[in-house]
Every structure is written in C-alpha cells, then in structure tokens.
Design an enzyme around this catalytic site. Structure first.
Site, PDB file in Angstrom:
ATOM      1  CB  SER A 152     -65.145  14.878  19.210  1.00 40.19           C
ATOM      2  OG  SER A 152     -64.942  16.198  19.676  1.00 40.19           O
ATOM      3  CB  ALA A 197     -61.661  16.674  14.957  1.00 43.19           C
ATOM      4  CE1 TYR A 198     -64.231  20.942  21.962  1.00 48.34           C
ATOM      5  CE2 TYR A 198     -65.901  22.225  20.802  1.00 48.34           C
ATOM      6  CZ  TYR A 198     -65.337  21.779  21.982  1.00 48.34           C
ATOM      7  OH  TYR A 198     -65.869  22.161  23.186  1.00 48.34           O
ATOM      8  N   GLY A 199     -66.233  19.662  16.753  1.00 45.10           N
ATOM      9  CA  GLY A 199     -67.689  19.618  16.599  1.00 45.10           C
ATOM     10  C   GLY A 199     -68.210  18.205  16.426  1.00 45.10           C
ATOM     11  CG  ASP A 255     -68.892  23.445  22.590  1.00 51.54           C
ATOM     12  OD1 ASP A 255     -69.520  24.094  21.730  1.00 51.54           O
ATOM     13  OD2 ASP A 255     -67.886  23.877  23.158  1.00 51.54           O
TER      14      ASP A 255
END
Length: 168
Positions: A75, A71-73, A59
């Site tokens: 991960s 957490a998304y960033g 991403d």
C-alpha cells in the site's frame, strides 16, 4: 490551503500465505484508496487556491519492500506511485505542490499496536536506523509542516526522508 495524508494501518506482519484477504483489502483501503478518494474530492478546491499543497506520508518500506510487510508495504509503494503520478499530472499548476515524507520508525499508535503483539518489535525497528532509536512524532511533523507551507514553494514531486539514517 493544504491536504496532509497521515492516516495509516499496519495490518499484520508475516508471510503472505498467512495474511487474510479481508485484512489485506482493509489495509489497502485505508493506506491507498482513501487518500486517493480524499485527494480527488478536494482537488478542485486545491487547484483554485492561490497556494496549495498535498503531502503524502509514505514509509521507507515503499522504496525498499521487505519480506513480511505484506499489505502495508504494497500500500505504501502504491501511495508513492500515486504521489508521483499526481505531481506529474499537476505540473502545469504552479499554485499546487505535491510531495511526500518518508518517516522512519516513530512512536505512534500503529507501532505500539505492533509492539503489543511482538515485544521485541520496537528494538528491531530501532536497530534499522543509524541513530538506533525510534523517533518522536515531533521529529517528523516539521517536514510535514514545511511541505504544507509556502516555505516549500519551490519543492514539488519530492519525497523527504526523515528516517534516522534508515537505509532506503
């Protein structure tokens, strides 16, 4: 033969202080631990194949972490490091390529879920691209298919952005 990692979980967007540890851990498990485990389990099969590819879906947040992506960033940044590490570790295996695709915002169940919680979310992420829209999944899949195919036999250790001009 090939392995294409596309599963992802967004979790919650917001300040780190408001994110639960359980949700944080769940996002890291889905986005980082599971791809590592699946790759590790399938690596012996892929290294013995005459032509194989592993493709990670990253991403733009992996290269450009921003506030509230939590957490998304983290991960996706970890997944980018995993892809780079694996490409480096397998450099002597000419039959195995390791690459990544970094899509910009595209229509998905994950994006739809975020939009349900924040009705302005789609417009916000569309404005981050030069084309001022969210991509259709068909616009992303071509890069994944290319990297998984033998047409990309000279491509390894790379990250292809399919992001509508979204700045990294």
């Amino acid at each position: 033969d090939g392995l294409v990692h596309t599963a992802a979980m967004l979790g919650s967007l917001g300040p780190l202080e408001h994110q639960s540890f359980d949700r944080w851990e769940q996002v890291l498990r889905v986005n980082l631990a599971v791809p590592m485990l699946l790759t590790r389990v399938l690596l012996p099969l892929l290294t013995n194949a005459p032509d194989a590819a592993i493709v990670f879906t990253l991403d733009t947040r992996a290269q450009d972490p921003r506030a509230y992506w939590g957490a998304y960033g983290a991960s996706k940044a970890g997944l980018a490091a995993l892809a780079a590490t694996l490409a480096d570790e397998t450099e002597q295996r000419a039959n195995l390529r390791v690459n990544a695709v970094s899509p910009g915002p595209f229509v998905s169940e994950m994006v739809a879920g975020a939009a349900r919680h924040d009705p302005g979310f789609l417009d916000q992420i569309a404005q981050l691209t030069l084309v001022k829209r969210v991509a259709d999944p068909a616009e992303i899949v071509g890069a994944l298919v290319y990297l998984a195919s033998d047409a990309s036999s000279f491509v390894t250790g790379d990250d292809i952005a399919v992001a509508g001009g979204m700045a990294k």
